[in-house]
Scaffold this active site. Structure first.
Site, short mmCIF file in Angstrom:
data_model
loop_
_atom_site.label_atom_id
_atom_site.label_comp_id
_atom_site.label_asym_id
_atom_site.label_seq_id
_atom_site.Cartn_x
_atom_site.Cartn_y
_atom_site.Cartn_z
N TYR A 146 31.46 15.97 -11.09
CA TYR A 146 31.08 17.45 -11.68
C TYR A 146 29.56 17.29 -11.77
O TYR A 146 28.85 18.16 -11.18
CB TYR A 146 31.56 17.26 -13.20
CG TYR A 146 31.59 18.70 -13.89
CD1 TYR A 146 31.94 19.70 -13.57
CD2 TYR A 146 30.49 18.88 -14.93
CE1 TYR A 146 31.91 20.91 -14.22
CE2 TYR A 146 30.25 19.89 -15.66
CZ TYR A 146 30.87 21.14 -15.17
OH TYR A 146 30.55 22.49 -15.94
N GLN A 210 28.33 10.63 -31.82
CA GLN A 210 27.68 11.29 -30.61
C GLN A 210 27.50 12.55 -30.89
O GLN A 210 28.28 13.14 -31.81
CB GLN A 210 28.61 11.08 -29.19
CG GLN A 210 29.90 11.80 -29.13
CD GLN A 210 31.13 10.92 -29.63
OE1 GLN A 210 30.64 10.29 -30.56
NE2 GLN A 210 32.10 11.31 -29.45
N ARG A 212 26.70 16.85 -29.90
CA ARG A 212 26.48 18.10 -29.13
C ARG A 212 25.99 19.21 -29.77
O ARG A 212 26.06 19.41 -30.76
CB ARG A 212 28.11 18.31 -28.63
CG ARG A 212 28.66 17.22 -27.76
CD ARG A 212 28.08 17.11 -26.35
NE ARG A 212 29.14 16.18 -25.69
CZ ARG A 212 28.62 14.77 -25.53
NH1 ARG A 212 27.85 14.38 -26.42
NH2 ARG A 212 29.42 14.42 -24.76
N PRO A 275 28.14 11.28 -22.71
CA PRO A 275 26.68 11.35 -23.35
C PRO A 275 26.60 11.22 -24.88
O PRO A 275 27.49 11.75 -25.36
CB PRO A 275 26.50 12.88 -22.73
CG PRO A 275 27.20 13.10 -21.78
CD PRO A 275 28.43 12.36 -22.04
N GLN A 277 24.14 12.04 -26.73
CA GLN A 277 23.39 13.03 -27.40
C GLN A 277 23.20 14.20 -26.40
O GLN A 277 23.13 14.13 -25.37
CB GLN A 277 22.12 12.76 -28.03
CG GLN A 277 21.21 12.18 -26.84
CD GLN A 277 20.04 11.59 -27.69
OE1 GLN A 277 19.37 12.13 -28.47
NE2 GLN A 277 18.90 11.01 -26.65
N ARG A 278 23.12 15.54 -27.04
CA ARG A 278 22.91 16.73 -26.30
C ARG A 278 22.13 17.80 -27.09
O ARG A 278 22.90 18.31 -27.88
CB ARG A 278 24.14 17.15 -25.50
CG ARG A 278 23.77 18.25 -24.41
CD ARG A 278 25.09 18.44 -23.58
NE ARG A 278 25.52 17.66 -22.69
CZ ARG A 278 26.60 17.44 -22.21
NH1 ARG A 278 27.57 18.22 -22.72
NH2 ARG A 278 26.96 16.64 -21.38
N1 UDP Z 1 35.85 14.48 -27.90
C1 UDP Z 1 36.55 14.12 -28.98
N2 UDP Z 1 37.70 14.56 -29.21
C2 UDP Z 1 38.36 15.10 -28.33
C3 UDP Z 1 37.54 15.87 -27.17
C4 UDP Z 1 36.21 15.44 -27.06
O1 UDP Z 1 35.72 13.20 -30.01
O2 UDP Z 1 39.49 15.41 -28.63
C5 UDP Z 1 34.28 14.29 -27.61
C6 UDP Z 1 33.84 13.68 -26.47
O3 UDP Z 1 34.27 12.29 -26.14
C7 UDP Z 1 32.42 14.18 -26.52
C8 UDP Z 1 32.24 15.27 -27.21
O4 UDP Z 1 33.45 15.54 -28.06
O5 UDP Z 1 31.70 12.97 -26.99
C9 UDP Z 1 32.22 16.65 -26.30
O6 UDP Z 1 33.50 16.42 -25.40
P1 UDP Z 1 33.80 17.76 -24.45
O7 UDP Z 1 34.99 17.31 -23.70
O8 UDP Z 1 33.95 19.12 -25.60
O9 UDP Z 1 32.51 18.12 -23.68
P2 UDP Z 1 31.34 17.32 -22.89
O10 UDP Z 1 30.36 17.55 -23.76
O11 UDP Z 1 31.84 15.88 -23.12
O12 UDP Z 1 31.64 17.87 -21.41
#
Ligand code: UDP
Length: 323
Positions: A146, A210, A212, A275, A277-278
């Protein structure tokens, strides 16, 4: 009348964009292979004479009759578990798909917008991330199909823009959520909400520390449309996202409180290259487009929870139907 092609138009973002475009009286051609897009998302538009649906995979060249003024490329699985299910297809969608649509844009002299991603920053070493940050991406990991595909697509857009005079736009989209997400999408907001509504434990990856930054879908779409309409030559990438930054534990707590569920948290391994952090730096979007997000996470979650209640058959409508 302008004709606008939306590749990935049956997806969560694409179908929301199409609603806005049709409301503005544009003719819309939705192109989708229905891999992650859903007919249910576009079903309300089928009786609109301005709307046309073409089932097509943009890995193959696309031919469209008549003039086209704008092309939005939103076609690609975006949820990690979906885009990792067939990494070859994901990679090809980003690269061949972008090339095919760029060729169409060149042929039609249309503007074209690429949905790029905050994933081009990988696991960032700086926060927030401005567009000038070049990122930290692992080329040989499960997310690479991706991340590297999207990075290569940006390169194609850059070259078609500078050497072939195509009016290109690149938006780097940060985590987005809202109505029309599929319940089985797999991303964190839809997972937490559907789990809470079904009384299942919320699956927190890693420690949940982490972070987002979550942007409500309507804000994102407004940003895309403003970027498409930006003055000629606006070819540099622009971040669109909500700078509010949350840990996954904070998100889980919000969802637990808002749904009033008896669900608890359960912890699983952190996926490889997840990741830490974002957070978007949106200085450029503010200056260039006068854009900033309007919907706070709390309000956006309320709307998204209401949507999932209905999707899961738990809404008022569903209760009345069963009565
Ligand atoms: N995540 C989580 N539980 C879930 C799905 C995702 O804790 O059921 C975490 C994932 O490991 C990441 C963050 O939530 O740290 C965001 O994940 P997502 O798949 O939504 O998007 P990403 O930003 O990773 O593409």
């Amino acid at each position: 009348m302008s004709t606008i092609v939306v590749a990935g138009g049956a997806g969560f973002l694409g179908s929301t964009l199409i609603e806005r475009l049709l409301a503005g009286n544009a003719r819309v051609i939705c192109v989708d292979n229905l891999l992650t897009g859903r007919l249910a998302n576009i079903a309300p538009y089928f009786n609109n004479r301005l709307f046309q649906f073409i089932r097509h995979d943009i890995i193959d060249p696309l031919e469209i009759d008549g003039p086209v003024s704008e092309i939005y490329n939103l076609a690609c699985a975006a949820s990690p578990n979906k885009y990792q299910a067939d990494p070859f297809h994901t990679f090809e969608t980003s690269i061949y798909g972008a090339k095919n649509l760029l060729n169409l844009a060149m042929q039609k002299r249309a503007r074209i917008l690429q949905a790029s991603t905050s994933e081009v920053y990988g696991d960032p070493e700086i926060s927030p991330q401005p567009e000038s940050y070049r990122g930290q991406v692992n080329a040989c990991g499960p997310r690479a199909c991706y991340d590297e595909g999207k990075r290569a697509a940006e390169t194609l857009f850059f070259e078609y823009g500078t050497r072939r005079d195509v009016e290109t736009r690149i938006v780097r989209i940060f985590n987005t959520y809202g109505p029309r997400m599929a319940p089985d999408d797999g991303r964190v907001v839809s997972n937490f909400i559907t789990q809470a509504l079904l009384g299942e434990d919320l699956t927190v990856n890693g420690t949940g520390q982490q972070t987002r930054s979550f942007c409500y879908v309507d804000d994102l779409i407004e940003g895309l449309m403003r970027l498409m309409a930006a003055p000629p030559g606006t070819r540099a990438p622009v971040n669109i996202g909500n700078p509010g930054e949350f840990t996954m534990l904070e998100l889980a707590d919000l969802v637990l409180a808002k749904t009033g569920t008896s669900s608890r948290l359960c912890f699983r391994d952190l996926p490889v290259d997840d990741p830490r952090q974002r957070r978007p730096d949106i200085t450029l979007a503010k200056a260039l487009l006068g854009w900033e997000p309007k919907v706070a996470l709390s309000e956006g979650l309320d709307r998204t929870i209401a949507y999932f209640r209905n999707e899961l058959g738990l809404g008022e409508l569903a209760r009345l139907r069963q009565a």
